[in-house]
Design a protein around this motif. Structure first.
Motif, PDB file in Angstrom:
ATOM      1  N   TYR A 353       0.814  -1.213   0.000  1.00 36.53           N
ATOM      2  CA  TYR A 353       0.000   0.000   0.000  1.00 36.53           C
ATOM      3  C   TYR A 353       0.849   1.267   0.000  1.00 36.53           C
ATOM      4  O   TYR A 353       0.411   2.317  -0.484  1.00 36.53           O
ATOM      5  N   ASP A 354       2.066   1.176   0.552  1.00 31.84           N
ATOM      6  CA  ASP A 354       2.897   2.379   0.650  1.00 31.84           C
ATOM      7  C   ASP A 354       3.808   2.584  -0.563  1.00 31.84           C
ATOM      8  O   ASP A 354       4.611   3.518  -0.578  1.00 31.84           O
ATOM      9  N   LEU A 355       3.702   1.738  -1.592  1.00 26.36           N
ATOM     10  CA  LEU A 355       4.520   1.912  -2.787  1.00 26.36           C
ATOM     11  C   LEU A 355       3.973   3.082  -3.605  1.00 26.36           C
ATOM     12  O   LEU A 355       2.798   3.098  -3.971  1.00 26.36           O
ATOM     13  N   LYS A 356       4.821   4.058  -3.908  1.00 25.96           N
ATOM     14  CA  LYS A 356       4.372   5.281  -4.586  1.00 25.96           C
ATOM     15  C   LYS A 356       4.173   5.087  -6.082  1.00 25.96           C
ATOM     16  O   LYS A 356       3.407   5.793  -6.727  1.00 25.96           O
ATOM     17  N   LYS A 357       4.860   4.146  -6.665  1.00 34.63           N
ATOM     18  CA  LYS A 357       4.821   3.963  -8.119  1.00 34.63           C
ATOM     19  C   LYS A 357       3.449   3.444  -8.573  1.00 34.63           C
ATOM     20  O   LYS A 357       2.959   2.446  -8.053  1.00 34.63           O
ATOM     21  N   PRO A 358       2.784   4.101  -9.528  1.00 41.19           N
ATOM     22  CA  PRO A 358       1.463   3.648 -10.010  1.00 41.19           C
ATOM     23  C   PRO A 358       1.544   2.269 -10.665  1.00 41.19           C
ATOM     24  O   PRO A 358       2.590   1.880 -11.215  1.00 41.19           O
ATOM     25  N   ASN A 359       0.441   1.561 -10.645  1.00 40.72           N
ATOM     26  CA  ASN A 359       0.409   0.210 -11.204  1.00 40.72           C
ATOM     27  C   ASN A 359       0.723   0.183 -12.701  1.00 40.72           C
ATOM     28  O   ASN A 359       1.439  -0.707 -13.190  1.00 40.72           O
ATOM     29  N   GLN A 360       0.188   1.146 -13.422  1.00 39.73           N
ATOM     30  CA  GLN A 360       0.426   1.168 -14.878  1.00 39.73           C
ATOM     31  C   GLN A 360       1.896   1.413 -15.211  1.00 39.73           C
ATOM     32  O   GLN A 360       2.428   0.881 -16.188  1.00 39.73           O
ATOM     33  N   GLU A 361       2.569   2.205 -14.378  1.00 41.93           N
ATOM     34  CA  GLU A 361       3.999   2.434 -14.574  1.00 41.93           C
ATOM     35  C   GLU A 361       4.792   1.150 -14.299  1.00 41.93           C
ATOM     36  O   GLU A 361       5.760   0.841 -15.016  1.00 41.93           O
ATOM     37  N   LEU A 362       4.349   0.400 -13.288  1.00 43.96           N
ATOM     38  CA  LEU A 362       4.992  -0.884 -13.014  1.00 43.96           C
ATOM     39  C   LEU A 362       4.885  -1.809 -14.216  1.00 43.96           C
ATOM     40  O   LEU A 362       5.859  -2.453 -14.626  1.00 43.96           O
ATOM     41  N   LYS A 363       3.686  -1.878 -14.797  1.00 41.28           N
ATOM     42  CA  LYS A 363       3.475  -2.761 -15.957  1.00 41.28           C
ATOM     43  C   LYS A 363       4.359  -2.341 -17.131  1.00 41.28           C
ATOM     44  O   LYS A 363       4.960  -3.188 -17.810  1.00 41.28           O
ATOM     45  N   LYS A 364       4.450  -1.020 -17.390  1.00 42.65           N
ATOM     46  CA  LYS A 364       5.272  -0.549 -18.510  1.00 42.65           C
ATOM     47  C   LYS A 364       6.734  -0.941 -18.330  1.00 42.65           C
ATOM     48  O   LYS A 364       7.399  -1.394 -19.270  1.00 42.65           O
ATOM     49  N   GLU A 365       7.237  -0.800 -17.103  1.00 44.41           N
ATOM     50  CA  GLU A 365       8.642  -1.127 -16.852  1.00 44.41           C
ATOM     51  C   GLU A 365       8.890  -2.633 -16.953  1.00 44.41           C
ATOM     52  O   GLU A 365       9.931  -3.076 -17.450  1.00 44.41           O
ATOM     53  N   ILE A 366       7.922  -3.427 -16.475  1.00 42.32           N
ATOM     54  CA  ILE A 366       8.064  -4.889 -16.586  1.00 42.32           C
ATOM     55  C   ILE A 366       8.018  -5.315 -18.050  1.00 42.32           C
ATOM     56  O   ILE A 366       8.819  -6.146 -18.502  1.00 42.32           O
ATOM     57  N   ASP A 367       7.080  -4.738 -18.829  1.00 40.76           N
ATOM     58  CA  ASP A 367       6.984  -5.066 -20.259  1.00 40.76           C
ATOM     59  C   ASP A 367       8.253  -4.680 -20.999  1.00 40.76           C
ATOM     60  O   ASP A 367       8.724  -5.419 -21.883  1.00 40.76           O
ATOM     61  N   ALA A 368       8.810  -3.521 -20.641  1.00 37.40           N
ATOM     62  CA  ALA A 368      10.041  -3.070 -21.301  1.00 37.40           C
ATOM     63  C   ALA A 368      11.199  -4.016 -20.979  1.00 37.40           C
ATOM     64  O   ALA A 368      11.999  -4.374 -21.862  1.00 37.40           O
ATOM     65  N   GLY A 369      11.298  -4.454 -19.728  1.00 33.76           N
ATOM     66  CA  GLY A 369      12.351  -5.386 -19.341  1.00 33.76           C
ATOM     67  C   GLY A 369      12.203  -6.731 -20.020  1.00 33.76           C
ATOM     68  O   GLY A 369      13.200  -7.352 -20.439  1.00 33.76           O
ATOM     69  N   LEU A 370      10.949  -7.187 -20.163  1.00 34.12           N
ATOM     70  CA  LEU A 370      10.703  -8.473 -20.813  1.00 34.12           C
ATOM     71  C   LEU A 370      10.995  -8.395 -22.310  1.00 34.12           C
ATOM     72  O   LEU A 370      11.576  -9.320 -22.895  1.00 34.12           O
ATOM     73  N   ALA A 371      10.607  -7.265 -22.960  1.00 29.88           N
ATOM     74  CA  ALA A 371      10.845  -7.092 -24.398  1.00 29.88           C
ATOM     75  C   ALA A 371      12.336  -7.078 -24.706  1.00 29.88           C
ATOM     76  O   ALA A 371      12.769  -7.542 -25.776  1.00 29.88           O
TER      77      ALA A 371
END
Length: 387
Positions: A353-371
Motif C-alpha cells: 500500500y505504501d509503494l508510490k509507483k502507479p500500477n500502470q507504470e509498473l506494468k510498462k517497466e516490466i513489459d520493457a524489461g521483458l521485451a
C-alpha cells in the motif's frame, strides 16, 4: 482471587477456546464489575458528601458509570453468544466489539462531565472538610480498583477480549484519578491550598485521552483491520505443511468477532495431480485448520507446472525483472497462454500500500524489461493490494 472466582463460577475454565467458556468468563467479569463498582460508588459518594469535594463526588459518579459499563459488558457477551441465524449467517460475536465501543463512549461522557464540574469548582472554589474516614475510603478504593484492573486485564488476555481489556484500562484510569484526588485532598489539608478543581480537571483530561484511545482500538476491528500477524503465519504454516502444496498467497482473513474467523487462501499445487485428489487434499487441510486454529478456511487451487522447463525459465525471468523494477512487489499465479509464436505471461502482483509507483507504470517497466530479453512474450497482469 481471579483463579478462585474462575474455579467457582466457570465450568472447564481453562478451556478458553470454547465459546461457552469464553461467554461465561465475560459474564463473570461483568457481574464482578457491577458489584465492585456499586460498592465503590456508595463509599466514595459518602466520602465526597462529608468532605464537600467535587473531585471525590465526580470520582464516585465515575464508579457508577463503570457499573453501567459492566452491565454493557455483561449484555455484550450474552448477545454475542447467540447462534447464527438467517439474517446474520456469520453469528453475533461482533456484539462484543460493540459493547467495548459503548464502554469507551461512557468513559468519554464521564470525562466531559468531569471537565464541566471541575471548571465550575475552579471558578467557585469551596472549602473541603478532610478526615481520616475520607482517606480510608479513597485508599480502599485504590486497592480495589487496582485488583479490578489486574482481574479484567488477566481475563481479557486469556480470552482475547477487547471489551475486557478496555475495562481493565478504565479501572487503571480510576486508580490514577483516585490517587490524584487523594493527593489533592492532602495538599489542601497540609498546605491550606484548594486545588480540588484543578485536580479534577487533570483527571478529566487523562480520562478523555484514554477514552479516545479505547474508541480507536474498538472501532478498528469493526472497520476490518489487518489480521493478526501470528494468526496469518500459523495459517500459512499449516497449509504449507502439506507436501503437495508448493506455495501460498492471497490470504484474506475476515473477523466477525471473537471465535468467528473466516479466511481464504490460494494454494499452488502441481497441475499434474488428479483434480479429485487435489480436492481431497485441500478439504483435509481446511478441516485441520478449523480444528487447530478455529478458522473457517476456504482454499483456492492454483495449478502450476514447476517441472515444465519453459514455465520455470520464464517465471524466473519475470521474477528477476520485478526485483529490478520494484523489490517490494511479489508475484504469484504465474502461467502461460498462447501458441508457439506469441505467448502471454499471466500473473498477479502483490503491491504494498505504501509503494508510490502507479500500477500502470509498473506494468510498462516490466513489459520493457521483458521485451529487452524476448519479444515473443507479452504480459497480462492483475494487481493485488493498492489500486
Amino acid at each position: 482471587m481471579t483463579r478462585l472466582l474462575l474455579r467457582f463460577f466457570v465450568k472447564n475454565h481453562e478451556n478458553y477456546g470454547d465459546a461457552a467458556v469464553r461467554a461465561s468468563v465475560g459474564k463473570l467479569a461483568g457481574a464482578t464489575g457491577i458489584v465492585c463498582n456499586i460498592i465503590l460508588f456508595l463509599g466514595k459518594l459518602l466520602a465526597g458528601i462529608l468532605a464537600g469535594s467535587v473531585a471525590i463526588i465526580a470520582d464516585a459518579v465515575n464508579n457508577l458509570s463503570d457499573a453501567s459499563s459492566s452491565v454493557v459488558t455483561l449484555l455484550g457477551f450474552r448477545l454475542a453468544q447467540q447462534p447464527a441465524d438467517q439474517d446474520h449467517p456469520y453469528g453475533h460475536a461482533r456484539y462484543e466489539y460493540l459493547s467495548g465501543l459503548m464502554v469507551a463512549v461512557l468513559i468519554l461522557v464521564i470525562g466531559v462531565e468531569l471537565v464541566k464540574s471541575s471548571v465550575g469548582k475552579i471558578i467557585h472554589p469551596e472549602a473541603i472538610d478532610f478526615s481520616l474516614l475520607t482517606v480510608g475510603i479513597l485508599v480502599a478504593s485504590v486497592l480495589v480498583k487496582l485488583w479490578m484492573s489486574l482481574f479484567f486485564g488477566t481475563l481479557g488476555k486469556k480470552i482475547n477480549s477487547l471489551t475486557l481489556q478496555a475495562t481493565a484500562v478504565d479501572s487503571r484510569n480510576d486508580v490514577v484519578s483516585t490517587v490524584a484526588v487523594l493527593a489533592g485532598c492532602l495538599v489542601g489539608y497540609l498546605c491550606h491550598i484548594n486545588i480540588d478543581g484543578y485536580v479534577g480537571l487533570l483527571v478529566a483530561v487523562f480520562i478523555l485521552y484514554s477514552g479516545v484511545n479505547i474508541v480507536k482500538e474498538t472501532i478498528s476491528p469493526l472497520l476490518g483491520e489487518q489480521a493478526d500477524e501470528e494468526l496469518v503465519e500459523k495459517i500459512k504454516r499449516k497449509v504449507l505443511s502439506c507436501e503437495e502444496v508448493l506455495n501460498v498467497h492471497d490470504l484474506l482473513v475476515h473477523d466477525y468477532g471473537p471465535g468467528r474467523c473466516f479466511a481464504s487462501i490460494h494454494a499452488e499445487l502441481s497441475a499434474r495431480l488428479d483434480p479429485m485428489e487435489v480436492h481431497d487434499i485441500l478439504d483435509d487441510i481446511e478441516c485441520e485448520v478449523l480444528d487447530a486454529l478455529n478458522v473457517h478456511l476456504v482454499i483456492h487451487y492454483d495449478p502450476v507446472l514447476p517441472d515444465d522447463a519453459e514455465w520455470a525459465e520464464m517465471s524466473n525471468v519475470v521474477g528477476e525483472i520485478i526485483k529490478e523494477v520494484a523489490p517490494e512487489v511479489t508475484m504469484h499465479c504465474f502461467r502461460m497462454v498462447g501458441g508457439a509464436k506469441q505467448k502471454n505471461l499471466v500473473f498477479d502482483l502483490m503491491v504494498p500500500y505504501d509503494l508510490k509507483k502507479p500500477n500502470q507504470e509498473l506494468k510498462k517497466e516490466i513489459d520493457a524489461g521483458l521485451a529487452a530479453k524476448n519479444k515473443k512474450y507479452g504480459t497480462v497482469i492483475r494487481f493485488d493490494g493498492k489500486e
